[in-house]
Scaffold this active site. Structure first.
Site, short mmCIF file in Angstrom:
data_model
loop_
_atom_site.label_atom_id
_atom_site.label_comp_id
_atom_site.label_asym_id
_atom_site.label_seq_id
_atom_site.Cartn_x
_atom_site.Cartn_y
_atom_site.Cartn_z
N HIS A 1 0.82 -1.31 0.01
CA HIS A 1 -0.01 -0.10 0.08
C HIS A 1 0.96 1.16 -0.05
CE1 HIS A 1 -2.64 3.02 2.17
NE2 HIS A 1 -3.22 2.85 1.05
N SER A 2 0.75 2.07 -1.16
CA SER A 2 1.29 3.39 -1.03
C SER A 2 2.79 3.25 -0.93
CB SER A 2 0.94 4.18 0.33
OG SER A 2 1.05 5.57 0.11
N TYR A 3 3.62 3.95 -0.07
CA TYR A 3 5.00 3.69 0.05
C TYR A 3 5.34 1.99 -0.13
CZ TYR A 3 9.63 2.87 2.49
OH TYR A 3 10.82 2.54 2.96
N GLY B 1 4.68 -0.02 -2.05
CA GLY B 1 4.99 -0.27 -3.28
C GLY B 1 6.60 -0.28 -3.73
#
Length: 222
Positions: free
Chosen positions: A76-78, A80
């Site tokens: 999720h988000s960072y 990735g």
């Protein structure tokens, strides 16, 4: 049966995936959510040297300890940034990857490089330690500061990790321009990716849990 390993975004701990983990286990899969060094319930380990490499090492260690079954990395988000590097460092080990409104880096890129100016301004508003990026007001009450070096360090990627499938899930309800838009634009016309748009805010685990369960189960299917 697949094994899902879920990596949270900035400032968040494994608890942000609690409902997803329960649902995936209910469908007969293994599911493990992780908290990165220096964040959430591991905030006591934060220091100025915690960076992206630290978080990649965290997750490589987790993956190395998992039995050799079908492994699906979810970021999720960072997160990735982290799952991309883990798959790269362990070629042939990861079966599928799912990016939940997450960053999709290329070799030599950092989180800072991929986001927009508004997001960068948030990164620069560090706390009194000089390296902790405070959680945003709309984050969960359990969120903690996030180590700034992890958002600035460029990722090193060697090549094709041999992943069978990649999914990207894009959140449509950002209050302004999404800082994940560049990553979304990067993959949405790429035939190697399955891209979905959901009518939810960045915390898709809260806004679109049923949709995410379906997407994750589909990623596990052959």
């Amino acid at each position: 049966m697949s094994t899902f390993v879920l990596v949270p975004g900035a400032c968040h701990g494994a608890w942000c995936f609690d409902d997803l983990v329960t649902a995936l286990r209910g469908h007969g899969h293994r599911a493990l959510a992780c908290t990165l060094t220096g964040v959430g319930e591991r905030a006591h380990l934060a220091h100025g040297g915690v960076n992206l490499d630290t978080h990649i090492a965290d997750m490589c260690g987790v993956v190395a300890a998992i039995p050799d079954d079908e492994l699906i990395l979810v970021g999720h988000s960072y997160g990735g940034m982290v799952i991309t590097a883990v798959a790269d460092r362990m070629p042939g080990r990861v079966d599928a990857m799912v990016y939940l409104d997450a960053l999709v880096p290329r070799d030599g890129e950092s989180c800072w490089d991929l986001v927009n100016d508004e997001e960068r301004q948030w990164y620069l508003g560090v706390d009194d330690t000089g390296y902790g990026v405070p959680p945003l007001p709309f984050f969960d009450d359990r969120a903690s500061a996030h180590p700034l070096p992890s958002l600035l360090q460029r990722v090193t990627l060697a090549g094709d990790p041999g992943v069978r499938r990649r999914d990207f899930v894009y959140a449509l309800r950002w209050p302004g321009e999404s800082p994940l838009r560049r990553s979304y634009e990067r993959v949405r016309a790429n035939a190697a990716w399955r891209v979905r748009e959901l009518d939810g805010a960045h915390n898709l685990m809260r806004d679109n849990p049923d949709d995410l369960v379906r997407i994750l189960l589909d990623a596990a299917a052959h």
